[in-house]
Design an enzyme around this catalytic site. Structure first.
Site, short mmCIF file in Angstrom:
data_model
loop_
_atom_site.label_atom_id
_atom_site.label_comp_id
_atom_site.label_asym_id
_atom_site.label_seq_id
_atom_site.Cartn_x
_atom_site.Cartn_y
_atom_site.Cartn_z
N ASN A 219 4.37 -5.56 5.08
CA ASN A 219 3.20 -6.41 5.30
C ASN A 219 2.38 -5.89 6.49
OD1 ASN A 219 4.49 -7.21 7.65
ND2 ASN A 219 5.19 -9.17 6.80
N GLN A 264 -2.24 -3.08 -12.97
CA GLN A 264 -2.56 -2.95 -11.54
C GLN A 264 -3.07 -4.27 -10.98
OE1 GLN A 264 -1.85 -0.33 -9.47
NE2 GLN A 264 -0.75 0.08 -11.38
N HIS A 267 -0.83 -6.93 -9.34
CA HIS A 267 -0.17 -6.69 -8.05
C HIS A 267 -0.69 -7.61 -6.97
CE1 HIS A 267 2.61 -3.36 -8.29
NE2 HIS A 267 1.78 -2.66 -9.03
N GLU A 332 -5.81 6.28 -6.93
CA GLU A 332 -4.36 6.38 -6.80
C GLU A 332 -3.74 6.76 -8.16
OE1 GLU A 332 -2.57 2.58 -6.14
OE2 GLU A 332 -0.68 3.41 -5.41
N HIS A 333 -4.08 5.98 -9.21
CA HIS A 333 -3.59 6.25 -10.56
C HIS A 333 -4.77 6.56 -11.46
CE1 HIS A 333 -0.73 3.14 -8.92
NE2 HIS A 333 0.15 4.04 -9.32
N ASP A 366 5.34 3.99 -12.64
CA ASP A 366 5.79 3.09 -11.58
C ASP A 366 7.30 3.02 -11.50
OD1 ASP A 366 3.30 2.37 -10.74
OD2 ASP A 366 3.18 0.55 -11.94
N HIS A 425 -0.88 35.46 29.59
CA HIS A 425 -0.62 35.81 28.19
C HIS A 425 -0.68 37.34 28.02
CE1 HIS A 425 -1.46 31.57 27.43
NE2 HIS A 425 -1.12 31.71 26.17
#
Lengths: 433, 433
Positions: A219, A264, A267, A332-333, A366, A425
């Site tokens: 969360n 989706q 969700h 995302e998908h 998924d 260096h």
């Protein structure tokens, strides 16, 4: 029930880009009050260790722990959870775990090296993280699939010790989550959650060992804590709301497409389901399917809010244009529900996971297709990738110069170092000429 | 000049861990006032575009730009810089570029896929970023090596367009920096810097195109701006002070080791140079070398401050113990100045770059050995890696189920989805059974 009217966009309209941008906009601004409370919790856990961890856990999770050792679940408890599962669930979980593992094995990076003519060696050494932490949300909304998706790549990478944390509000555990931890090979499990669990993993307490990287969803308190401990430890991405983008040529069963959009939308009210088609008539058919199927859905209210508030139907002239819109969205998908998904896939540059063909429902990915379901959201697929074995490996460059190689390279380094005014260096290199 | 007395730690002492932790501690806490000023600049550039960008540039860099187009340097200007370089510098830069490119080619990830018995396809598609931004500090402290190290992996990855920004305070440009951009193949260069340049790259203006990821070093304003635009774009790591850890068996010329320690210490008063040896006598010899060589160094004051304030000599019982201390420190640069560096390297898990053998001065890696000099600092090598081609590539998962595959997987997904209470997921899968 009033019907859902999907927002319609048309790529040929003059203000399409602006309209699309507006629909995609997602305000991920931080809540400063939460930020402050999480900072306090982290500081307290760093300072007081187990004592603070137990205090917060008892307060937020309504538990009654007295000592650090009570926070750990034994391997026997995990096995018991596994043994207690109904056969169909156990078998489904095992199949999913096997497939996720088989896919992950393909991602393992190998060390390599090569030797130059003068005998100097160059290479890259790949090693797993010593220890990783996996956050798993507790209570009713616990997702065993998430345990598999986060834990298995870590184990395939060869992480030395994988520590899982999962809160047990009012003492409640989820057998499928513990069973998933068991078959994924999680090494230790602690019944803690929230910002206090993230702090314990990042800095360690008397009971909880400090890890090198923390992954897994949570969360707003968990997400904020992960951001705040970043640097002390590595973290995976901070996920935004889930998204699906479907490109369909109008030849797939509209009920299938409607249900894929729902999968989706269910969700979260902020989830985003978008359908692109070159057929306006098909968009109408899917809208009819949506309104036909919605009343049957258990999570109809969430689906309605998501589809109405954040969904969209986009009409394009052809599939190439659909691919370009998809690249701009970087979803995302991405489902390519078309006759020739290979050809369309070749035009896709930005997407977390690509589901090709009419049979490849996003929901398969998924759970059990094999590729990870932890994917870049909110257009971050433009520059980031699915969670994978590579997130639990790191690389060290190797350089072993021969005397001759050091002499030749020393001359080059000397010129460049002096050009940058870094004379120590230069001299360090010149000593070897 | 008063002599430098190095802090001595001994791994056999009871409070070694605490002492080491204290010496490594680095406070990277944020300056809230800078945070706020950077937020304002970003918001202003987002809103006013070029107008804001030009205002800030003229104010901070003391320039006199009027229009956006004046901010861009043409390819001809870059080529002119390259053509104007002295031959030795041009040759050194070209050698370095060629070697960095050759090493980077080994890092390219390839797409892969495999087909299962039922005809389902699984895979991973690798694509370059569409557009990347490279921040390069301006003025006197400009590092052409940094241009090569950041730009070449991006070009090897196949990034569509690489945009470089470099401020030109009072109109001053650095020929070596522009020459490096030329041979690295940078596509466009804008003469802007600071938080305003980062904002322009992240959100785009009328003149500067928005990119997908921003890499490259900068001051506190640049680093803060990068953190604040993260999410809108990808960023590389936020670097802390440079570090070197040398493990020596006491058989290397102590002057060499002293100069290698100097080569990090001269970067910055906060740089950290640590030497570990199983020979206390050798530590004494290196301290003598340090005090002998220091007066000859141009940046002696910085070196003294760094060595005194943050350096350390650690005595260990044997080289295996040295390796374990190194793994705990997880240094940016690790020199294994020992007789058998391969054997010792096998014990190293956490390090950005490993320099093996007495001839491999760390400075060679800074300029021309081939591996990247952008490396994880502040112990982040526990979980992160050198900048590489992989930072400019991303992966998309591919799933293409056959009808049979979708039917079998659908049954598994259905059980798991119903176990998680996600019935639209379940029905979406069940449609394909």
């Amino acid at each position: 029930m009033t019907a859902i009217n999907m927002l319609r966009l048309d790529s040929s309209s003059a203000d399409f880009n602006a309209q699309l941008k507006q629909r995609l906009a997602w305000d991920a601004s931080e809540d400063l009050e939460i930020h402050k409370r999480v900072l306090d919790i982290i500081a307290d856990v760093r300072q007081r260790g187990d004592a603070a961890l137990i205090d917060y856990t008892n307060r937020f999770d309504h538990t009654h722990f007295n000592t650090g050792t009570e926070l750990e679940l034994s391997k026997a408890v995990l096995q018991q959870a596994w043994d207690s599962l109904p056969a169909d669930q156990a078998q489904a979980l095992q199949t999913a775990a096997d497939r996720v593992r088989a896919y992950a094995e393909h991602q393992k990076l190998q060390s390599w090296q090569f030797t130059e003519a003068d005998g100097s060696l160059l290479g890259q050494k790949v090693t797993p993280l010593d220890r990783a932490g996996l956050y798993v949300p507790g209570g009713k909304a616990a997702y065993p699939s998430s345990v598999l998706m986060n834990a298995i790549p870590a184990k395939v990478a060869g992480v030395g010790e994988l520590i899982m944390v999962v809160p047990t509000p009012r003492g409640e555990t989820n057998a499928m989550v513990l069973a998933a931890a068991y078959i994924a090979g999680v090494d230790r499990v602690f019944t803690i959650g929230g910002a206090q669990a993230v702090a314990a993993l990042a800095y360690g307490t008397e009971t909880v060992p400090a890890v090198d990287k923390i992954v897994g969803p949570g969360n707003i308190y968990v997400a904020t804590a992960k951001k705040l401990v970043f640097g002390q430890v590595g973290i995976d991405m901070i996920a935004g709301p889930s998204e699906i983008l479907i490109i369909c040529d109008g030849q797939t069963n509209p009920d299938w497409i409607a249900m894929d959009l729902f999968s989706q939308a269910e969700h979260d009210e902020n989830a985003q389901s978008i359908l692109i088609s070159n057929s306006g008539e098909f968009l109408n058919q899917v809208e009819i399917s949506i309104n036909k199927l919605l009343p049957e859905m258990e999570r109809a209210d969430i689906i309605r809010a998501s589809m109405t508030g954040r969904g969209a139907f986009i009409k394009v002239a052809n599939l190439s244009e659909a691919a370009e819109v998809a690249n701009r969205i970087a979803p995302e998908h991405l489902e390519l529900s078309v006759a020739d998904p290979e050809a369309l896939c070749a035009q896709i540059r930005n997407a977390g996971a690509i589901f090709m063909g009419r049979y490849t429902a996003e929901a398969l990915g998924d759970y059990c297709a094999g590729p990870n379901h932890v994917l870049p959201t909110s257009s971050t697929a433009r520059y980031s990738s699915p969670l994978g074995v590579y997130d639990f490996q790191k690389r060290s460059s190797l350089i072993n110069c021969s005397a001759k190689g050091a002499s030749e390279l020393g001359k080059v380094a000397s010129v460049l170092a002096r050009g940058e005014g870094l004379t120590a260096h230069a001299r360090s290199a010149e000593f070897r000429i």
